[in-house]
Write a protein that holds these residues in place. Structure first.
Motif, PDB file in Angstrom:
ATOM      1  N   UNK A   9       0.832  -1.202   0.000  1.00 25.63           N
ATOM      2  CA  UNK A   9       0.000   0.000   0.000  1.00 25.63           C
ATOM      3  C   UNK A   9       0.869   1.256   0.000  1.00 25.63           C
ATOM      4  N   UNK A  10       1.780   1.358   0.960  1.00 30.64           N
ATOM      5  CA  UNK A  10       2.516   2.613   1.156  1.00 30.64           C
ATOM      6  C   UNK A  10       3.463   2.924   0.000  1.00 30.64           C
ATOM      7  N   UNK A  11       3.960   1.895  -0.695  1.00 31.54           N
ATOM      8  CA  UNK A  11       4.922   2.127  -1.771  1.00 31.54           C
ATOM      9  C   UNK A  11       4.340   1.798  -3.146  1.00 31.54           C
ATOM     10  N   UNK A  12       3.030   1.737  -3.229  1.00 35.57           N
ATOM     11  CA  UNK A  12       2.407   1.357  -4.496  1.00 35.57           C
ATOM     12  C   UNK A  12       2.651   2.361  -5.606  1.00 35.57           C
ATOM     13  N   UNK A  13       2.918   3.628  -5.257  1.00 34.55           N
ATOM     14  CA  UNK A  13       3.190   4.651  -6.273  1.00 34.55           C
ATOM     15  C   UNK A  13       4.685   4.883  -6.488  1.00 34.55           C
ATOM     16  N   UNK A  14       5.519   4.150  -5.773  1.00 33.63           N
ATOM     17  CA  UNK A  14       6.967   4.298  -5.924  1.00 33.63           C
ATOM     18  C   UNK A  14       7.454   3.546  -7.155  1.00 33.63           C
ATOM     19  N   UNK A  15       8.375   4.142  -7.863  1.00 38.60           N
ATOM     20  CA  UNK A  15       9.118   3.394  -8.879  1.00 38.60           C
ATOM     21  C   UNK A  15      10.426   2.863  -8.311  1.00 38.60           C
ATOM     22  N   UNK A  69       4.011  -9.336  -5.476  1.00 37.59           N
ATOM     23  CA  UNK A  69       3.335  -9.566  -6.748  1.00 37.59           C
ATOM     24  C   UNK A  69       3.001  -8.241  -7.421  1.00 37.59           C
ATOM     25  N   UNK A  70       2.569  -7.248  -6.630  1.00 40.04           N
ATOM     26  CA  UNK A  70       2.246  -5.932  -7.179  1.00 40.04           C
ATOM     27  C   UNK A  70       3.460  -5.307  -7.840  1.00 40.04           C
ATOM     28  N   UNK A  71       4.585  -5.270  -7.142  1.00 37.64           N
ATOM     29  CA  UNK A  71       5.780  -4.631  -7.686  1.00 37.64           C
ATOM     30  C   UNK A  71       6.274  -5.361  -8.933  1.00 37.64           C
ATOM     31  N   UNK A 199       5.394   8.376   0.458  1.00 39.95           N
ATOM     32  CA  UNK A 199       4.452   7.394   1.018  1.00 39.95           C
ATOM     33  C   UNK A 199       3.218   8.073   1.601  1.00 39.95           C
ATOM     34  N   UNK A 200       3.382   9.287   2.110  1.00 39.27           N
ATOM     35  CA  UNK A 200       2.306   9.891   2.901  1.00 39.27           C
ATOM     36  C   UNK A 200       1.097  10.236   2.052  1.00 39.27           C
ATOM     37  N   UNK A 201       1.322  10.784   0.868  1.00 40.54           N
ATOM     38  CA  UNK A 201       0.200  11.075  -0.019  1.00 40.54           C
ATOM     39  C   UNK A 201      -0.464   9.780  -0.472  1.00 40.54           C
ATOM     40  N   UNK A 202       0.341   8.759  -0.768  1.00 39.97           N
ATOM     41  CA  UNK A 202      -0.215   7.460  -1.152  1.00 39.97           C
ATOM     42  C   UNK A 202      -1.094   6.902  -0.036  1.00 39.97           C
ATOM     43  N   UNK A 203      -0.591   6.964   1.204  1.00 38.52           N
ATOM     44  CA  UNK A 203      -1.362   6.463   2.346  1.00 38.52           C
ATOM     45  C   UNK A 203      -2.661   7.245   2.534  1.00 38.52           C
TER      46      UNK A 203
END
Length: 249
Positions: A9-15, A69-71, A199-203
């Protein structure tokens, strides 16, 4: 098989799932003087940004393994997006114990040395996939300044002060294992911010969309605590870098 859901969840928008910016990742690729066709193995490859951008910019080929699996799916999509799907392969699996069938020119574990039960074990594992004269990449934290107490160290997400070394001692430890340090690219406070603050905006957006989820309370608690914790502790005490090593043998 997967990593804990909170990280998905927290790193789902990270590349990039460590405190390297895209610019620093590009600097590392250039510093290694990668040749077209060089083979790279990445254990704990995350969303595949290192392999995909290096395939695009330097013509390398590679394989990445990650438990998320997501990454892994994000990595596959990134390869297609950058037009390097024929050069890189991503596997959803446990990187612990993985040895490449074909020897590689660069064997990397960037920020996941738990797969070898620590730095020494991870280096030993990576070496089993490496051509003679090849390069090992290790991403590892170190203390920018020594925490005054173990409680401060725990606020930096370490178990105790002894979990990490100061940078000179970390570099010396590679030598004690029989390796020359031939390059390094270090995170700075800004790149720590880009890793942690993103992470904070993603959370928050996840929480707004999933207020009734079983993890909502944990996510809310992190949103309350993480900005202050990061500013007071991680940002001030914890360093991080990628270190390029070559065997002295």
């Amino acid at each position: 098989m997967d990593i804990p859901r909170i990280f998905n969840i927290s790193e789902s928008a990270h590349r990039i799932h460590n405190p390297l910016t895209p610019e620093k990742l590009a600097t590392l690729g250039a510093a290694l003087r990668l040749e077209p066709g060089a083979r790279v193995l990445d254990l704990g490859s995350g969303s595949g940004e290192m392999l995909c951008t290096w395939a695009r910019d330097h013509g390398i080929t590679g394989i990445g393994i990650d438990m998320s699996q997501l990454f892994t799916e994000q990595a596959k999509r990134r390869a297609v997006e950058l037009g390097v799907g024929g050069q890189v392969t991503f596997i959803h699996g446990d990187a612990a114990g993985f040895v490449s069938d074909d020897k590689v020119d660069v064997a990397a574990c960037i920020g996941a040395t738990w797969i070898g039960a620590g730095v020494a074990g991870t280096i030993e594992l990576l070496a089993r996939s490496l051509h003679p004269g090849g390069i090992i990449l290790i991403g590892e934290p170190y203390w920018r300044q020594l925490p005054p107490t173990d409680e401060v160290a725990r606020q930096c997400l370490a178990g105790s002060i002894s979990d990490f070394l100061m940078l000179p001692a970390l570099l010396a430890s590679f030598g004690a294992l029989g390796y020359d340090v031939v390059e390094m690219v270090l995170a700075d406070q800004d790149s720590w911010d880009r890793y942690e603050a993103a992470k904070w905006l993603t959370l928050r957006r996840w929480l707004d969309a999933n207020p009734g989820d079983e993890l909502a309370e944990e996510v809310r608690a992190r949103l309350r605590s993480e900005p202050v914790r990061h500013a007071a502790y991680t940002r001030e005490y914890l360093g991080w870098g990628v270190f390029a090593l070559m065997s002295r043998v």
